[in-house]
Design a protein around this motif. Structure first.
Motif, mmCIF file in Angstrom:
data_model
loop_
_atom_site.group_PDB
_atom_site.id
_atom_site.type_symbol
_atom_site.label_atom_id
_atom_site.label_comp_id
_atom_site.label_asym_id
_atom_site.label_seq_id
_atom_site.Cartn_x
_atom_site.Cartn_y
_atom_site.Cartn_z
ATOM 1 N N ALA A 23 3.800 0.311 -5.781
ATOM 2 C CA ALA A 23 2.616 0.087 -4.950
ATOM 3 C C ALA A 23 1.697 -0.953 -5.575
ATOM 4 C CB ALA A 23 1.873 1.407 -4.745
ATOM 5 N N CYS A 24 1.556 -0.899 -6.904
ATOM 6 C CA CYS A 24 0.718 -1.888 -7.598
ATOM 7 C C CYS A 24 1.267 -3.298 -7.434
ATOM 8 C CB CYS A 24 0.625 -1.547 -9.082
ATOM 9 S SG CYS A 24 -0.368 -0.095 -9.459
ATOM 10 N N LYS A 25 2.582 -3.412 -7.334
ATOM 11 C CA LYS A 25 3.220 -4.718 -7.207
ATOM 12 C C LYS A 25 3.227 -5.238 -5.774
ATOM 13 C CE LYS A 25 6.498 -4.274 -11.078
ATOM 14 N NZ LYS A 25 7.941 -4.178 -11.435
ATOM 15 N N ASN A 26 2.758 -4.432 -4.832
ATOM 16 C CA ASN A 26 2.892 -4.800 -3.428
ATOM 17 C C ASN A 26 1.549 -4.728 -2.687
ATOM 18 O OD1 ASN A 26 3.924 -5.429 -0.937
ATOM 19 N ND2 ASN A 26 5.263 -3.644 -0.769
ATOM 20 N N PRO A 27 0.613 -5.602 -3.040
ATOM 21 C CA PRO A 27 -0.692 -5.576 -2.362
ATOM 22 C C PRO A 27 -0.625 -5.957 -0.896
ATOM 23 C CG PRO A 27 -0.517 -7.503 -3.773
ATOM 24 C CD PRO A 27 0.681 -6.647 -4.077
ATOM 25 N N ALA A 35 -5.329 -10.456 -4.809
ATOM 26 C CA ALA A 35 -5.023 -11.831 -5.171
ATOM 27 C C ALA A 35 -4.978 -12.680 -3.892
ATOM 28 C CB ALA A 35 -3.690 -11.880 -5.903
ATOM 29 N N PRO A 36 -5.372 -13.948 -3.992
ATOM 30 C CA PRO A 36 -5.750 -14.683 -5.200
ATOM 31 C C PRO A 36 -7.230 -14.556 -5.585
ATOM 32 C CG PRO A 36 -5.665 -16.187 -3.357
ATOM 33 C CD PRO A 36 -5.236 -14.847 -2.810
ATOM 34 N N ALA A 37 -8.060 -14.031 -4.692
ATOM 35 C CA ALA A 37 -9.485 -13.937 -5.019
ATOM 36 C C ALA A 37 -9.717 -13.065 -6.246
ATOM 37 C CB ALA A 37 -10.259 -13.380 -3.827
ATOM 38 N N HIS A 38 -8.880 -12.028 -6.407
ATOM 39 C CA HIS A 38 -9.053 -11.113 -7.539
ATOM 40 C C HIS A 38 -9.022 -11.854 -8.870
ATOM 41 C CE1 HIS A 38 -8.729 -7.501 -9.988
ATOM 42 N NE2 HIS A 38 -7.728 -8.081 -10.607
ATOM 43 N N THR A 39 -8.154 -12.847 -8.975
ATOM 44 C CA THR A 39 -8.039 -13.594 -10.231
ATOM 45 C C THR A 39 -9.361 -14.267 -10.580
ATOM 46 O OG1 THR A 39 -5.690 -14.000 -9.794
ATOM 47 C CG2 THR A 39 -6.766 -15.420 -11.421
ATOM 48 N N PHE A 99 -1.916 -0.993 -13.616
ATOM 49 C CA PHE A 99 -0.673 -1.763 -13.705
ATOM 50 C C PHE A 99 -0.805 -3.009 -12.847
ATOM 51 C CE2 PHE A 99 3.666 -2.961 -12.757
ATOM 52 C CZ PHE A 99 4.314 -2.755 -13.958
ATOM 53 N N GLY A 100 -0.141 -4.073 -13.299
ATOM 54 C CA GLY A 100 -0.070 -5.290 -12.506
ATOM 55 C C GLY A 100 -1.383 -6.048 -12.459
ATOM 56 N N THR A 101 -1.659 -6.656 -11.315
ATOM 57 C CA THR A 101 -2.850 -7.487 -11.151
ATOM 58 C C THR A 101 -4.117 -6.739 -11.531
ATOM 59 O OG1 THR A 101 -1.778 -8.711 -9.361
ATOM 60 C CG2 THR A 101 -4.179 -8.857 -9.502
ATOM 61 N N HIS A 102 -4.160 -5.456 -11.200
ATOM 62 C CA HIS A 102 -5.369 -4.668 -11.436
ATOM 63 C C HIS A 102 -5.336 -3.901 -12.762
ATOM 64 C CE1 HIS A 102 -7.612 -5.266 -7.700
ATOM 65 N NE2 HIS A 102 -6.440 -5.358 -7.104
ATOM 66 N N TYR A 103 -4.467 -4.318 -13.674
ATOM 67 C CA TYR A 103 -4.495 -3.715 -15.005
ATOM 68 C C TYR A 103 -5.914 -3.851 -15.561
ATOM 69 C CZ TYR A 103 -3.259 -2.782 -19.877
ATOM 70 O OH TYR A 103 -3.186 -2.246 -21.150
ATOM 71 N N CYS A 104 -6.410 -2.773 -16.162
ATOM 72 C CA CYS A 104 -7.824 -2.698 -16.549
ATOM 73 C C CYS A 104 -8.252 -3.891 -17.405
ATOM 74 C CB CYS A 104 -8.083 -1.403 -17.308
ATOM 75 S SG CYS A 104 -9.762 -1.227 -17.911
ATOM 76 N N PHE A 161 -0.175 -2.270 0.102
ATOM 77 C CA PHE A 161 -1.205 -1.390 -0.443
ATOM 78 C C PHE A 161 -2.362 -2.252 -0.961
ATOM 79 C CE2 PHE A 161 2.882 0.777 -0.930
ATOM 80 C CZ PHE A 161 2.621 1.969 -0.264
ATOM 81 N N SER A 162 -3.369 -2.404 -0.130
ATOM 82 C CA SER A 162 -4.442 -3.356 -0.413
ATOM 83 C C SER A 162 -5.642 -2.683 -1.058
ATOM 84 C CB SER A 162 -4.873 -4.044 0.881
ATOM 85 O OG SER A 162 -5.973 -4.886 0.662
ATOM 86 N N SER A 163 -6.219 -3.372 -2.038
ATOM 87 C CA SER A 163 -7.452 -2.917 -2.689
ATOM 88 C C SER A 163 -8.699 -3.456 -1.999
ATOM 89 C CB SER A 163 -7.478 -3.378 -4.155
ATOM 90 O OG SER A 163 -6.431 -2.803 -4.881
ATOM 91 N N ALA A 164 -8.552 -4.489 -1.193
ATOM 92 C CA ALA A 164 -9.722 -5.129 -0.595
ATOM 93 C C ALA A 164 -10.485 -4.212 0.373
ATOM 94 C CB ALA A 164 -9.313 -6.430 0.087
ATOM 95 N N PRO A 165 -9.798 -3.459 1.231
ATOM 96 C CA PRO A 165 -10.564 -2.568 2.118
ATOM 97 C C PRO A 165 -11.213 -1.417 1.359
ATOM 98 C CG PRO A 165 -8.340 -2.958 2.968
ATOM 99 C CD PRO A 165 -8.370 -3.445 1.547
ATOM 100 N N GLN A 166 -10.516 -0.892 0.324
ATOM 101 C CA GLN A 166 -11.072 0.200 -0.460
ATOM 102 C C GLN A 166 -10.330 0.318 -1.783
ATOM 103 O OE1 GLN A 166 -9.507 3.486 2.403
ATOM 104 N NE2 GLN A 166 -9.857 4.538 0.464
ATOM 105 N N PHE A 167 -11.023 0.833 -2.794
ATOM 106 C CA PHE A 167 -10.383 1.020 -4.090
ATOM 107 C C PHE A 167 -10.548 2.446 -4.601
ATOM 108 C CE2 PHE A 167 -14.705 0.487 -5.261
ATOM 109 C CZ PHE A 167 -14.880 1.097 -6.490
ATOM 110 N N THR A 168 -11.236 3.282 -3.832
ATOM 111 C CA THR A 168 -11.406 4.679 -4.208
ATOM 112 C C THR A 168 -10.979 5.580 -3.058
ATOM 113 O OG1 THR A 168 -13.686 4.679 -3.390
ATOM 114 C CG2 THR A 168 -13.370 4.250 -5.746
#
Length: 388
Positions: free
Chosen positions: A53-57, A84-88, A335-340, A60-67
């Motif tokens: 899921a972490c590898k497949n934004p 991504a790419p804005a997250h970077t 994990f992945g892009t959102h690794y702490c 499974f998107s973080s932009a609409p919600q992360f909690t």
């Protein structure tokens, strides 16, 4: 809310106040579990599924919600609430302050912080190792790393304390109170640092560019809100768990005093085994099937780090705490892009604080009731200890 039979409730802990048995049961019985709480959401509990899921934004998107539950206060909680790419670009604002070489170079300052907090505890036969050491240390170390002005540390810590309480109790008015206070601070700081830039976080944010534009005030507000919650709480929870573990496992405390070189391994095991941040949220943006469960577009999905970190298929003897366990690919820091982005700070904070605490207190034991939080953290609010 989708009308489904609920497989579990995050509002119900195990008898010991943790989720360890619940998550073990879910991994075996229902690894992709549905809960009717918080408007309904899916929970991924297997290491393999969480990593995928972490590898497949795109799914499974973080932009609409992360909690989970979703908390919409009108601004994005950055950099987590982005893909991504804005997250970077959003993440790069924090990276210079939290880069490993810089954090390693700050070890002497972190030691000084720890010793200053320990000093008033000397001679006390009993004290709260979480309230009087772990929580203030995590807050002050974060402020130090981010170059937050020292005259703001007390206010910053009050925000973190209140927002953690608000999350764990579902107190929306208190979250709004913190948000309003942070907004006022951001407004003052933007004005000040626009006229008097320095090497602090706000100055860096004002200089940052995302897609060629400066950050907006709501975006800056979102950074500070995230830092006052996840940025502080994960470290204070981990340190609280560490001190609780050492208070109840004196043989481990003795071994770390004798072999301090094992502390970095112990830190990794503490974070893996106790899972201070239970999980983060995503929104499914298209239909997907996992292990026979049909997840629909628009539904909430929780990536349950704390369950995945004890996956028996991923870790040998996963449900045992092994002090010197070889470092493994746990997902406890994400994990992945959102690794702490603050993982190196978290590790160094824990190592320094544990070493200083063990050096000062030759023997300590639990002396009262432990105060715990529930979803979305396995936090430790109180660790009353007796020293001798």
């Amino acid at each position: 809310m989708t009308d489904r039979t609920s497989d579990w409730s995050p509002l119900v802990t195990d008898p010991d106040g943790t989720y360890a048995q619940t998550f073990q049961d879910m991994r075996g019985r229902c690894p992709v579990a549905w809960s009717n709480d918080f408007g309904g959401f899916w929970a991924l509990t297997k290491h393999e599924d969480v990593v995928k899921a972490c590898k497949n934004p795109a799914v499974f998107s973080s932009a609409p919600q992360f909690t989970v539950p979703h908390l919409d206060l009108g601004f994005p909680w950055l950099p987590l609430q982005s893909d991504a790419p804005a997250h970077t670009a959003y993440r790069s604002v924090l990276t210079p302050f939290l880069a490993k070489p810089r954090i390693q170079g700050m070890v002497p300052q972190f030691r000084e912080l720890a010793r200053n907090l320990i000093a008033p505890l000397r001679g006390k036969s009993e004290f709260d190792a979480s309230m009087e050491f772990a929580q203030p240390f995590a807050g002050e170390a974060l402020c130090l790393a981010l170059n937050v002005p020292e005259d703001m540390w007390a206010e910053f810590r009050s925000w973190t304390s209140n927002i953690v309480t608000a999350f764990s109790t579902g107190n929306l008015p208190l979250i709004l109170e913190v948000s309003n206070a942070v907004s006022e601070y951001v407004t003052r700081e933007i004005k000040d640092k626009s006229e008097n830039p320095g090497d602090d976080l706000m100055s860096a944010m004002l200089q940052a560019r995302v897609d060629g534009r400066p950050l907006t005030q709501p975006e800056i507000h979102g950074y500070y809100m995230l830092l006052t919650s996840a940025g502080h709480d994960t470290s204070s929870n981990s340190l609280g768990q560490a001190l609780l573990h050492l208070a109840t496992h004196p043989e481990h405390a003795a071994r770390l005093r004798a072999e301090p070189e094992l502390i970095p391994r112990a830190v990794e095991e503490i974070v893996r085994f106790y899972g201070p941040l239970i999980g983060l949220g995503r929104q499914a943006v298209q239909d997907v099937e996992i292990r026979g469960r049909q997840i629909k577009a628009g539904e909430q999905v929780a990536l349950v780090w704390a369950a995945a970190a004890r996956d028996e298929e991923q870790f040998e003897d996963a449900n045992s705490f092994i002090l010197d366990r070889p470092v493994t690919r746990s997902v406890s820091f994400g994990f992945g892009t959102h690794y702490c982005v603050g993982a190196d700070l978290g590790r160094v904070q824990l190592a320094v604080a544990i070493e200083e605490f063990l050096t000062e207190f030759g023997n300590f034991e639990l002396s009262g009731e432990v105060g715990r939080t529930i979803w979305p953290t396995q936090g430790i609010r109180n660790v009353p200890v007796r020293t001798s």
